[in-house]
Write an enzyme that holds these catalytic residues in place. Sequence first.
Site, PDB file in Angstrom:
ATOM      1  N   TYR A   1      -6.144   5.934   5.319  1.00  0.00           N
ATOM      2  CA  TYR A   1      -6.362   4.969   4.239  1.00  0.00           C
ATOM      3  C   TYR A   1      -5.530   3.703   4.471  1.00  0.00           C
ATOM      4  CZ  TYR A   1      -5.669   2.478  -0.010  1.00  0.00           C
ATOM      5  OH  TYR A   1      -5.575   1.454  -0.905  1.00  0.00           O
TER       6      TYR A   1
ATOM      7  N   GLU B   1       0.834  -1.214   0.000  1.00  0.00           N
ATOM      8  CA  GLU B   1       0.000   0.000   0.000  1.00  0.00           C
ATOM      9  C   GLU B   1       0.864   1.258   0.000  1.00  0.00           C
ATOM     10  OE1 GLU B   1      -3.045   0.343  -0.602  1.00  0.00           O
ATOM     11  OE2 GLU B   1      -3.707  -1.722  -0.454  1.00  0.00           O
TER      12      GLU B   1
ATOM     13  N   ASP C   1      -9.547   6.001  -0.585  1.00  0.00           N
ATOM     14  CA  ASP C   1      -8.554   6.709  -1.393  1.00  0.00           C
ATOM     15  C   ASP C   1      -9.266   7.399  -2.562  1.00  0.00           C
ATOM     16  OD1 ASP C   1      -9.181   4.703  -3.146  1.00  0.00           O
ATOM     17  OD2 ASP C   1      -7.124   4.032  -3.477  1.00  0.00           O
TER      18      ASP C   1
ATOM     19  N   THR D   1       4.722  17.123  -6.640  1.00  0.00           N
ATOM     20  CA  THR D   1       3.337  17.442  -6.297  1.00  0.00           C
ATOM     21  C   THR D   1       3.106  18.954  -6.231  1.00  0.00           C
ATOM     22  OG1 THR D   1       3.358  15.447  -4.972  1.00  0.00           O
ATOM     23  CG2 THR D   1       1.477  16.917  -4.672  1.00  0.00           C
TER      24      THR D   1
ATOM     25  N   TYR E   1       8.872  10.100  -4.091  1.00  0.00           N
ATOM     26  CA  TYR E   1       8.312  10.280  -2.734  1.00  0.00           C
ATOM     27  C   TYR E   1       9.103   9.446  -1.715  1.00  0.00           C
ATOM     28  CZ  TYR E   1       4.468  12.294  -5.371  1.00  0.00           C
ATOM     29  OH  TYR E   1       3.723  13.046  -6.221  1.00  0.00           O
TER      30      TYR E   1
END
Length: 333
Positions: A119, A36, A137, A286, A81
């Site tokens: 989430y 995830e 999500d 982002t 990320y």
Amino acid sequence: MLPEMIDGLTAWYDANKRELPWREPQPSAYHVWLSEIMLQQTRVEAVKGYYGRFLEAAPTIAALARLDDDRLLKLWEGLGYYSRARNLKRTAQILMREHGGVLPRDPAELIKLPGIGLYTAGAVASIAYGVPAPAVDGNVLRVLARAEGDFSNIALEQTKKAVAARLLSAMPKHAPGAFNQALMELGAVVCLPNGAPRCGQCPWQNSCAALREGLIGQLPVKSAKKPRAVIERRLFILRCGERLALRRRPEHGLLAGLWELPEAFALPGDLVVSRESAGSAVHIFTHREWHMTAERVVLSGRIEGFSWITQEELEREFALPSAFSGFRAALFA
Ligand code: SF4
């Protein structure tokens, strides 16, 4: 959500779910958590190879807690990320110290751990432990907005909370993990974003409000994002013999602790053998964009303050973010 919608959804999922490396009959909490985290902001196809390699290097939470930082970042190289990777390790260390090396079952405990939000907590608790907990999500928000004809702004926390509450009361308590995965899968492969859902394959085609009322193009409602900041960067590809100059980024902030090309500065003229343009590249994060140009400079001696590395060392142990991939071919040309 109507009971017949739930039945239709789970039957559709049983018949249509994709075979994915992390979809085991009884997945461990570690495997659910890792997959995830990797899947956040990243396509399934891109994650598949990373997931297997990561588990080879860190087959258990204990091994992840002990993983060397540079090895960790190298395993994550290209996924982006990178704080996700650091938080995985930090959480593994907390689990070893405070939870006997296992992830808690309770979503309220899970969200106290670094990198685990509502989430992910819901996904781990429901899929690995069978705890009834929603996992909301962007995919799930989109599907429900369309299926229910809901014009709430899905960028707002209050909308996510309201959807989570509705899902919690609707989900079958004997199979919450399958229900959550079915909903995510429906969003990922059928109820696609940008007005292109495959309604003909959807188990909800007879009940969906958006399809019935011609609202698919208008749903979900999502407030416009702030424009990204554009940052101009002039970079050097500094070469001395077989070696390339890299520097480590600061320990905090964007791409923390990863390696990068040096920012252009005043070069000592007596060391410069040649210099030429190495082109330009744009990388979109982002909240910001880097607009980069690079110059390739051959030097007769090394300049202090950088790590001077060979191509083999770069491949093996230095994590260079994909933000610089536009210059990768020029590094050792
Ligand atoms: S019928 Fe179409 S719009 Fe409605 S939930 Fe299914 S795929 Fe999405």
